[in-house]
Write an enzyme that holds these catalytic residues in place. Structure first.
Site, mmCIF file in Angstrom:
data_model
loop_
_atom_site.group_PDB
_atom_site.id
_atom_site.type_symbol
_atom_site.label_atom_id
_atom_site.label_comp_id
_atom_site.label_asym_id
_atom_site.label_seq_id
_atom_site.Cartn_x
_atom_site.Cartn_y
_atom_site.Cartn_z
ATOM 1 N N CYS A 289 2.991 -3.312 4.064
ATOM 2 C CA CYS A 289 2.163 -2.164 4.456
ATOM 3 C C CYS A 289 2.876 -1.492 5.631
ATOM 4 O O CYS A 289 4.063 -1.738 5.852
ATOM 5 C CB CYS A 289 0.724 -2.575 4.767
ATOM 6 S SG CYS A 289 0.508 -3.687 6.168
ATOM 7 N N ARG B 11 5.315 -33.962 10.359
ATOM 8 C CA ARG B 11 4.688 -33.241 11.471
ATOM 9 C C ARG B 11 4.211 -31.841 11.042
ATOM 10 O O ARG B 11 3.082 -31.450 11.295
ATOM 11 C CB ARG B 11 5.767 -33.178 12.567
ATOM 12 C CG ARG B 11 5.506 -32.384 13.742
ATOM 13 C CD ARG B 11 6.562 -32.665 14.822
ATOM 14 N NE ARG B 11 7.622 -31.667 14.852
ATOM 15 C CZ ARG B 11 8.896 -31.895 14.569
ATOM 16 N NH1 ARG B 11 9.303 -33.101 14.232
ATOM 17 N NH2 ARG B 11 9.790 -30.941 14.622
ATOM 18 N N HIS B 12 5.071 -31.129 10.345
ATOM 19 C CA HIS B 12 4.694 -29.766 9.940
ATOM 20 C C HIS B 12 3.624 -29.792 8.849
ATOM 21 O O HIS B 12 2.705 -28.968 8.839
ATOM 22 C CB HIS B 12 5.919 -28.975 9.491
ATOM 23 C CG HIS B 12 6.954 -28.848 10.558
ATOM 24 N ND1 HIS B 12 6.650 -28.404 11.830
ATOM 25 C CD2 HIS B 12 8.280 -29.137 10.563
ATOM 26 C CE1 HIS B 12 7.746 -28.420 12.564
ATOM 27 N NE2 HIS B 12 8.746 -28.865 11.832
ATOM 28 N N HIS C 125 8.843 -24.267 9.222
ATOM 29 C CA HIS C 125 7.728 -24.922 9.924
ATOM 30 C C HIS C 125 6.370 -24.641 9.292
ATOM 31 O O HIS C 125 5.463 -25.457 9.402
ATOM 32 C CB HIS C 125 7.684 -24.469 11.390
ATOM 33 C CG HIS C 125 8.742 -25.102 12.229
ATOM 34 N ND1 HIS C 125 8.690 -25.126 13.606
ATOM 35 C CD2 HIS C 125 9.888 -25.753 11.884
ATOM 36 C CE1 HIS C 125 9.758 -25.762 14.079
ATOM 37 N NE2 HIS C 125 10.503 -26.134 13.055
ATOM 38 N N ASP D 125 0.870 -1.178 0.000
ATOM 39 C CA ASP D 125 0.000 0.000 0.000
ATOM 40 C C ASP D 125 0.912 1.235 0.000
ATOM 41 O O ASP D 125 2.139 1.109 -0.185
ATOM 42 C CB ASP D 125 -0.990 -0.030 1.183
ATOM 43 C CG ASP D 125 -0.323 0.171 2.539
ATOM 44 O OD1 ASP D 125 0.929 0.241 2.595
ATOM 45 O OD2 ASP D 125 -1.050 0.256 3.551
ATOM 46 N N HIS D 126 0.340 2.402 0.235
ATOM 47 C CA HIS D 126 1.132 3.640 0.213
ATOM 48 C C HIS D 126 2.249 3.627 1.263
ATOM 49 O O HIS D 126 3.345 4.099 1.014
ATOM 50 C CB HIS D 126 0.217 4.845 0.434
ATOM 51 C CG HIS D 126 -0.652 4.716 1.644
ATOM 52 N ND1 HIS D 126 -1.744 3.852 1.680
ATOM 53 C CD2 HIS D 126 -0.585 5.285 2.870
ATOM 54 C CE1 HIS D 126 -2.306 3.932 2.866
ATOM 55 N NE2 HIS D 126 -1.620 4.786 3.614
ATOM 56 N N THR E 45 2.521 -1.737 9.005
ATOM 57 C CA THR E 45 2.925 -2.687 10.051
ATOM 58 C C THR E 45 3.111 -4.111 9.527
ATOM 59 O O THR E 45 3.686 -4.948 10.213
ATOM 60 C CB THR E 45 1.834 -2.773 11.134
ATOM 61 O OG1 THR E 45 0.613 -3.170 10.476
ATOM 62 C CG2 THR E 45 1.631 -1.434 11.831
HETATM 63 C C1 RB5 Z 1 -1.996 2.637 6.546
HETATM 64 O O1 RB5 Z 1 -2.012 3.843 7.242
HETATM 65 C C2 RB5 Z 1 -1.802 1.482 7.514
HETATM 66 O O2 RB5 Z 1 -2.943 1.297 8.278
HETATM 67 C C3 RB5 Z 1 -1.445 0.231 6.753
HETATM 68 O O3 RB5 Z 1 -0.309 0.456 6.008
HETATM 69 C C4 RB5 Z 1 -1.144 -1.014 7.584
HETATM 70 O O4 RB5 Z 1 -0.213 -0.748 8.574
HETATM 71 C C5 RB5 Z 1 -2.308 -1.783 8.072
HETATM 72 O O5 RB5 Z 1 -2.168 -2.821 8.712
#
Ligand code: RB5
Length: 145
Positions: free
Chosen positions: A65, A133-134, A98, A8-9, A67
């Site tokens: 993204c 197993r995995h 795994h 994403d951005h 996070t």
């Molecule tokens: C965008 O602001 C943010 O929410 C996205 O990039 C991401 O971190 C979502 O999980």
């Protein structure tokens, strides 16, 4: 090997750097966007990338993204997609060993480019530890209703 990549951005800048890095290392890269830092919705890109993996247009996917969390939640809605949010070499290695992860999710606001590169290198060079197993556990995930 073809690697599909999308962001994403928030992940756009890191995607550009990673794409250059992969191409420099002779990987074929399928860039599925986004194409700028203009705000977009990460589920659209997760969906695009997962469809390409499931249609066998690429073997491995990388989603970025802010996070990495949103991308991983979205990608894991797809059957046969195993998306792993990784933060370092260890998580990237375990995701392959795994979990036989086929999509690597990264948080561009959480880890720096050097760490992202280490995650990718480790993810790409590590094979699934196919010891029964995995595979059995992954099969159980596939059968969750
Ligand atoms: C965008 O602001 C943010 O929410 C996205 O990039 C991401 O971190 C979502 O999980």
């Amino acid at each position: 090997m073809t690697i599909a990549i999308a962001s994403d951005h928030a992940g756009y800048k890191m995607k550009v750097d990673i794409k250059n890095f992969l191409e420099h290392n002779e990987y074929k890269v399928l860039d599925l966007g986004t194409k700028s830092e203009e705000s977009v919705d990460y589920p659209d890109y997760a969906q695009k990338l997962c469809k390409n993996i499931l249609e066998k247009k690429a073997e491995i996917g990388i989603l970025i993204c802010g996070t990495g969390i949103g991308m991983s939640i979205a990608a894991n809605r797809f059957k046969n997609i195993r998306a792993a949010l990784c933060h370092n070499k260890t998580t990237a290695e375990m995701a392959r060993l795994h979990n036989n992860a086929n999509v690597l999710c990264l948080g561009a606001r959480i880890i720096d480019y050097k760490t992202a590169k280490e995650c990718i290198e480790t993810f790409l060079k590590t094979d699934f530890e196919d010891n029964g197993r995995h595979a059995r556990r992954i099969c159980k995930i596939d059968n969750i209703k």
